[in-house]
Scaffold this motif. Sequence first.
Motif, PDB file in Angstrom:
ATOM      1  N   UNK A  24     -39.317 -66.729 -65.503  1.00 22.59           N
ATOM      2  CA  UNK A  24     -39.245 -68.139 -65.896  1.00 22.59           C
ATOM      3  C   UNK A  24     -38.969 -68.260 -67.394  1.00 22.59           C
ATOM      4  N   UNK A  25     -39.648 -67.441 -68.192  1.00 18.99           N
ATOM      5  CA  UNK A  25     -39.452 -67.479 -69.639  1.00 18.99           C
ATOM      6  C   UNK A  25     -37.992 -67.239 -70.018  1.00 18.99           C
ATOM      7  N   UNK A  26     -37.359 -66.284 -69.354  1.00 11.59           N
ATOM      8  CA  UNK A  26     -35.981 -65.940 -69.704  1.00 11.59           C
ATOM      9  C   UNK A  26     -34.997 -67.019 -69.264  1.00 11.59           C
ATOM     10  N   UNK A  27     -35.281 -67.688 -68.161  1.00 14.22           N
ATOM     11  CA  UNK A  27     -34.431 -68.817 -67.769  1.00 14.22           C
ATOM     12  C   UNK A  27     -34.600 -69.971 -68.748  1.00 14.22           C
TER      13      UNK A  27
ATOM     14  N   UNK B 248     -26.500 -66.874 -58.579  1.00 12.09           N
ATOM     15  CA  UNK B 248     -27.276 -65.654 -58.388  1.00 12.09           C
ATOM     16  C   UNK B 248     -28.744 -65.869 -58.750  1.00 12.09           C
ATOM     17  N   UNK B 249     -28.990 -66.581 -59.840  1.00 10.21           N
ATOM     18  CA  UNK B 249     -30.371 -66.877 -60.226  1.00 10.21           C
ATOM     19  C   UNK B 249     -31.078 -67.716 -59.173  1.00 10.21           C
ATOM     20  N   UNK B 250     -30.385 -68.697 -58.656  1.00 10.68           N
ATOM     21  CA  UNK B 250     -30.995 -69.542 -57.628  1.00 10.68           C
ATOM     22  C   UNK B 250     -31.323 -68.736 -56.373  1.00 10.68           C
ATOM     23  N   UNK B 251     -30.425 -67.834 -55.996  1.00 12.15           N
ATOM     24  CA  UNK B 251     -30.672 -67.025 -54.804  1.00 12.15           C
ATOM     25  C   UNK B 251     -31.814 -66.038 -55.052  1.00 12.15           C
ATOM     26  N   UNK B 252     -31.837 -65.426 -56.215  1.00  9.80           N
ATOM     27  CA  UNK B 252     -32.945 -64.527 -56.556  1.00  9.80           C
ATOM     28  C   UNK B 252     -34.279 -65.266 -56.522  1.00  9.80           C
TER      29      UNK B 252
ATOM     30  N   UNK C 205     -27.797 -58.437 -55.693  1.00  8.85           N
ATOM     31  CA  UNK C 205     -27.469 -59.612 -56.495  1.00  8.85           C
ATOM     32  C   UNK C 205     -27.390 -59.256 -57.978  1.00  8.85           C
ATOM     33  N   UNK C 206     -28.296 -58.402 -58.428  1.00  6.57           N
ATOM     34  CA  UNK C 206     -28.271 -57.983 -59.837  1.00  6.57           C
ATOM     35  C   UNK C 206     -26.999 -57.189 -60.138  1.00  6.57           C
ATOM     36  N   UNK C 207     -26.589 -56.351 -59.196  1.00  5.05           N
ATOM     37  CA  UNK C 207     -25.337 -55.611 -59.378  1.00  5.05           C
ATOM     38  C   UNK C 207     -24.143 -56.559 -59.458  1.00  5.05           C
ATOM     39  N   UNK C 208     -24.168 -57.575 -58.617  1.00  9.04           N
ATOM     40  CA  UNK C 208     -23.102 -58.576 -58.659  1.00  9.04           C
ATOM     41  C   UNK C 208     -23.121 -59.312 -60.002  1.00  9.04           C
ATOM     42  N   UNK C 209     -24.330 -59.598 -60.478  1.00 12.46           N
ATOM     43  CA  UNK C 209     -24.455 -60.256 -61.773  1.00 12.46           C
ATOM     44  C   UNK C 209     -23.896 -59.409 -62.897  1.00 12.46           C
TER      45      UNK C 209
ATOM     46  N   UNK D 214     -31.229 -62.676 -64.935  1.00 12.98           N
ATOM     47  CA  UNK D 214     -30.920 -62.041 -63.651  1.00 12.98           C
ATOM     48  C   UNK D 214     -31.549 -60.649 -63.586  1.00 12.98           C
ATOM     49  N   UNK D 215     -31.437 -59.899 -64.666  1.00 12.67           N
ATOM     50  CA  UNK D 215     -32.017 -58.551 -64.713  1.00 12.67           C
ATOM     51  C   UNK D 215     -33.527 -58.584 -64.468  1.00 12.67           C
TER      52      UNK D 215
END
Length: 207
Positions: free
Chosen positions: A90-93, A118-122, A150-154, A189-190
């Motif tokens: 949450x902090x990073x978003x 990707x963030x929403x799906x994660x 998803x992270x790889x896609x990101x 994302x990471x």
Amino acid sequence: MALKKFSKSDSLFELLTTQSQHLIEAADLLGQIIAADPQDRPDLNTKLHEVEHRADDACHTVLKKVNQSFVLPFDREDLYDLTSVTDTCVDLMDEAGDDLILFKPSALPEGVNLQVALLRECAQLTHEAMGKLASIDKTTRDYWVQVNQLENEGDQVYRTMMADLFEGGTDALEVMKVKLVLDAMENAIDSFEELSAVVETIAIKES
């Protein structure tokens, strides 16, 4: 077969699920900020800050419960990590939203919308996984595999945007502004991959 040690109604699991709801709220608001007109972004960013503050409170509530409990469903250190890394997501978003407001890039590449998706799906997958931690089964493994994908896609999206940015950018200051925002999105994302790794550790220990 699910390995069930505690009731899904156990208060600690309820608190973890409540905490993870803030991931969905933060990802949604960050997406709104990016999609909004520049003049509308500060108000949305204020709402994102409010979510971040509620997420902090939720984190402290979980940690207090862990500290006060003699019998716990998982290792105490793993629960600390689970709660702390959830809060970090949450902090990073929230940081990504701040960067967009502070640096005011004139335009962002189209790929940033993929980062938002990707963030929403994660966030959604993580919230669902937290709601099922009382019964660790195949879907728990599916969760960390999906987040890793998803992270790889990101990573691929990020690298493509970076290459395009440095190849086509002529204004060095503007390039730096865009890069800082994209970096913050990538970091967010990471962080979900780090969170899924904590869930994986718990699942392996409990299997």
